[in-house]
Design an enzyme around this catalytic site. Sequence first.
Site, PDB file in Angstrom:
ATOM      1  N   SER A  10       0.853  -1.190   0.000  1.00 17.17           N
ATOM      2  CA  SER A  10       0.000   0.000   0.000  1.00 17.17           C
ATOM      3  C   SER A  10       0.885   1.235   0.000  1.00 17.17           C
ATOM      4  CB  SER A  10      -0.893   0.021   1.235  1.00 17.17           C
ATOM      5  OG  SER A  10      -1.389   1.339   1.423  1.00 17.17           O
ATOM      6  N   HIS A  35      -1.217  -1.448  -4.268  1.00 18.47           N
ATOM      7  CA  HIS A  35      -2.491  -1.107  -3.608  1.00 18.47           C
ATOM      8  C   HIS A  35      -2.576   0.407  -3.419  1.00 18.47           C
ATOM      9  CE1 HIS A  35      -5.951  -2.113  -1.039  1.00 18.47           C
ATOM     10  NE2 HIS A  35      -5.535  -1.146  -0.220  1.00 18.47           N
ATOM     11  N   ASP A  37      -4.761   3.488  -1.916  1.00 17.57           N
ATOM     12  CA  ASP A  37      -5.798   3.832  -0.935  1.00 17.57           C
ATOM     13  C   ASP A  37      -6.343   5.229  -1.196  1.00 17.57           C
ATOM     14  OD1 ASP A  37      -5.983   1.556   0.829  1.00 17.57           O
ATOM     15  OD2 ASP A  37      -3.917   2.011   1.399  1.00 17.57           O
ATOM     16  N   MET A  39      -8.966   8.053  -0.222  1.00 17.11           N
ATOM     17  CA  MET A  39      -9.784   8.467   0.937  1.00 17.11           C
ATOM     18  C   MET A  39     -10.322   9.872   0.718  1.00 17.11           C
ATOM     19  SD  MET A  39      -7.408   7.154   4.060  1.00 17.11           S
ATOM     20  CE  MET A  39      -6.620   5.538   4.027  1.00 17.11           C
ATOM     21  N   HIS A  68      -8.389   0.867  -4.005  1.00 19.76           N
ATOM     22  CA  HIS A  68      -9.300   0.700  -2.859  1.00 19.76           C
ATOM     23  C   HIS A  68      -9.980   2.034  -2.597  1.00 19.76           C
ATOM     24  CE1 HIS A  68      -9.486  -0.224   1.788  1.00 19.76           C
ATOM     25  NE2 HIS A  68     -10.690  -0.148   1.239  1.00 19.76           N
ATOM     26  N   MET A  70     -12.192   4.354  -0.699  1.00 18.73           N
ATOM     27  CA  MET A  70     -12.860   4.606   0.588  1.00 18.73           C
ATOM     28  C   MET A  70     -13.540   5.961   0.472  1.00 18.73           C
ATOM     29  SD  MET A  70      -9.762   3.185   2.960  1.00 18.73           S
ATOM     30  CE  MET A  70      -8.570   3.305   1.625  1.00 18.73           C
ATOM     31  N   MET A 139     -11.327  -5.589   5.747  1.00 20.30           N
ATOM     32  CA  MET A 139     -10.548  -4.621   6.518  1.00 20.30           C
ATOM     33  C   MET A 139     -10.204  -5.235   7.869  1.00 20.30           C
ATOM     34  SD  MET A 139     -10.058  -2.064   4.564  1.00 20.30           S
ATOM     35  CE  MET A 139      -9.038  -1.287   5.807  1.00 20.30           C
ATOM     36  N   PHE A 145      -6.282   5.032   8.176  1.00 20.92           N
ATOM     37  CA  PHE A 145      -4.884   5.300   8.515  1.00 20.92           C
ATOM     38  C   PHE A 145      -4.045   4.033   8.395  1.00 20.92           C
ATOM     39  CE2 PHE A 145      -7.676   8.085  10.897  1.00 20.92           C
ATOM     40  CZ  PHE A 145      -7.186   9.337  10.539  1.00 20.92           C
ATOM     41  N   GLY A 146      -2.775   4.228   8.082  1.00 23.92           N
ATOM     42  CA  GLY A 146      -1.838   3.119   8.129  1.00 23.92           C
ATOM     43  C   GLY A 146      -1.327   2.942   9.549  1.00 23.92           C
ATOM     44  N   GLY A 147      -0.636   1.847   9.773  1.00 24.87           N
ATOM     45  CA  GLY A 147       0.062   1.648  11.035  1.00 24.87           C
ATOM     46  C   GLY A 147      -0.807   1.303  12.228  1.00 24.87           C
ATOM     47  N   ASP A 175      -6.422  -6.240   4.680  1.00 27.66           N
ATOM     48  CA  ASP A 175      -5.822  -4.898   4.626  1.00 27.66           C
ATOM     49  C   ASP A 175      -5.855  -4.273   6.009  1.00 27.66           C
ATOM     50  OD1 ASP A 175      -4.995  -2.371   3.903  1.00 27.66           O
ATOM     51  OD2 ASP A 175      -6.700  -1.941   2.590  1.00 27.66           O
ATOM     52  N   GLY A 176      -4.663  -4.023   6.547  1.00 23.83           N
ATOM     53  CA  GLY A 176      -4.565  -3.340   7.828  1.00 23.83           C
ATOM     54  C   GLY A 176      -3.849  -4.166   8.873  1.00 23.83           C
ATOM     55  N   GLY A 177      -2.699  -3.665   9.320  1.00 18.22           N
ATOM     56  CA  GLY A 177      -1.976  -4.353  10.388  1.00 18.22           C
ATOM     57  C   GLY A 177      -1.359  -5.682   9.965  1.00 18.22           C
ATOM     58  N   GLY A 197       1.283  -1.851   4.220  1.00 12.29           N
ATOM     59  CA  GLY A 197       1.852  -0.525   4.056  1.00 12.29           C
ATOM     60  C   GLY A 197       3.117  -0.387   4.868  1.00 12.29           C
TER      61      GLY A 197
HETATM   62  C1  DX5 Z   1      -6.200   1.695   5.680  1.00 13.82           C
HETATM   63  C2  DX5 Z   1      -5.733   1.350   4.289  1.00 13.82           C
HETATM   64  C3  DX5 Z   1      -4.610   0.390   4.272  1.00 13.82           C
HETATM   65  C4  DX5 Z   1      -3.348   0.861   4.941  1.00 13.82           C
HETATM   66  C5  DX5 Z   1      -2.669  -0.321   5.560  1.00 13.82           C
HETATM   67  O1  DX5 Z   1      -7.377   2.425   5.611  1.00 13.82           O
HETATM   68  O2  DX5 Z   1      -6.787   0.806   3.537  1.00 13.82           O
HETATM   69  O3  DX5 Z   1      -4.320  -0.076   2.946  1.00 13.82           O
HETATM   70  O4  DX5 Z   1      -2.468   1.494   4.058  1.00 13.82           O
HETATM   71  O5  DX5 Z   1      -1.580   0.129   6.273  1.00 13.82           O
HETATM   72  P1  DX5 Z   1      -0.766  -0.810   7.278  1.00 13.82           P
HETATM   73  O6  DX5 Z   1      -0.275  -1.976   6.488  1.00 13.82           O
HETATM   74  O7  DX5 Z   1       0.318   0.087   7.744  1.00 13.82           O
HETATM   75  O8  DX5 Z   1      -1.718  -1.227   8.376  1.00 13.82           O
HETATM   76 ZN    ZN Z   2      -6.403  -0.275   1.495  1.00 11.01          ZN
END
Ligand code: DX5
Ligand code: ZN
Length: 223
Positions: A10, A35, A37, A39, A68, A70, A139, A145-147, A175-177, A197
């Site tokens: 991502s 990927h 994202d 938003m 993706h 959102m 999800m 947010f990432g991280g 996707d996520g964590g 990400g």
């Molecule tokens: C969150 C995004 C993810 C995000 C994942 O809303 O859709 O794609 O970038 O980030 P990590 O891998 O850092 O959790």
């Molecule tokens: Zn995503």
Amino acid sequence: MPNDLLIAPSILAADFARLGDEVEAVDRAGADWVHLDVMDGHFVPNITFGPQVVRAIRGRTAKPFDCHLMIEPVDPFIVPFAEAGSDLITVHAEACPHLDRSLQLIRSLGKRAGVSLNPATPETVIEYVLDQIDLILVMTVNPGFGGQAFLPSQLEKLRRLKAMIAGRPIRLEVDGGITPETEGAVVSAGADVLVAGSAIFGAADYAEAIRALRRHAPDAIDV
Ligand code: DX5
Ligand code: ZN
């Protein structure tokens, strides 16, 4: 039935000042998809980029763009993201009052259609569109947010979705964590596309980070 494991970095966690170079770097490092994202500050509490940015980086890799969305409303933006060079376009079930229609639109443009489900959304919302989708994106954090930390509650949803897919040619993406610590659990639960990400762009060596996420790829699992 796909049984290979795809890795989709991502770019949300990339250096935005060098976005094109970052896309080339993950391509060279072994990414399967890129990927993206998107938003809108409305459906999710953050803003990223629009179709112009997708178009600007399209020439930097031949790998599929996994877009993706959102955003809400989403229907008016499906054509611009398709024309910008997306290969897969994923919409959120929660942002689509007429999900069936949105999916028809994506496929009518010759793109692969995905549906994403927020952590609190049950898998049953896609029961009647299963034959119109190429990808389900679960999800594993609340989007925006990432991280963030992985939500283990989603493992049961993955198992149920894997059973619902029942051999259809549908990818199951998380996707996520997603990190080397969580990938084993999601792959065991049925995921076959991993979005990551921070775990990739936060690493010094992208290729090594991608390899670490493939540790439990189906043909690497000891049974
Ligand atoms: C969150 C995004 C993810 C995000 C994942 O809303 O859709 O794609 O970038 O980030 P990590 O891998 O850092 O959790
Ligand atoms: Zn995503």
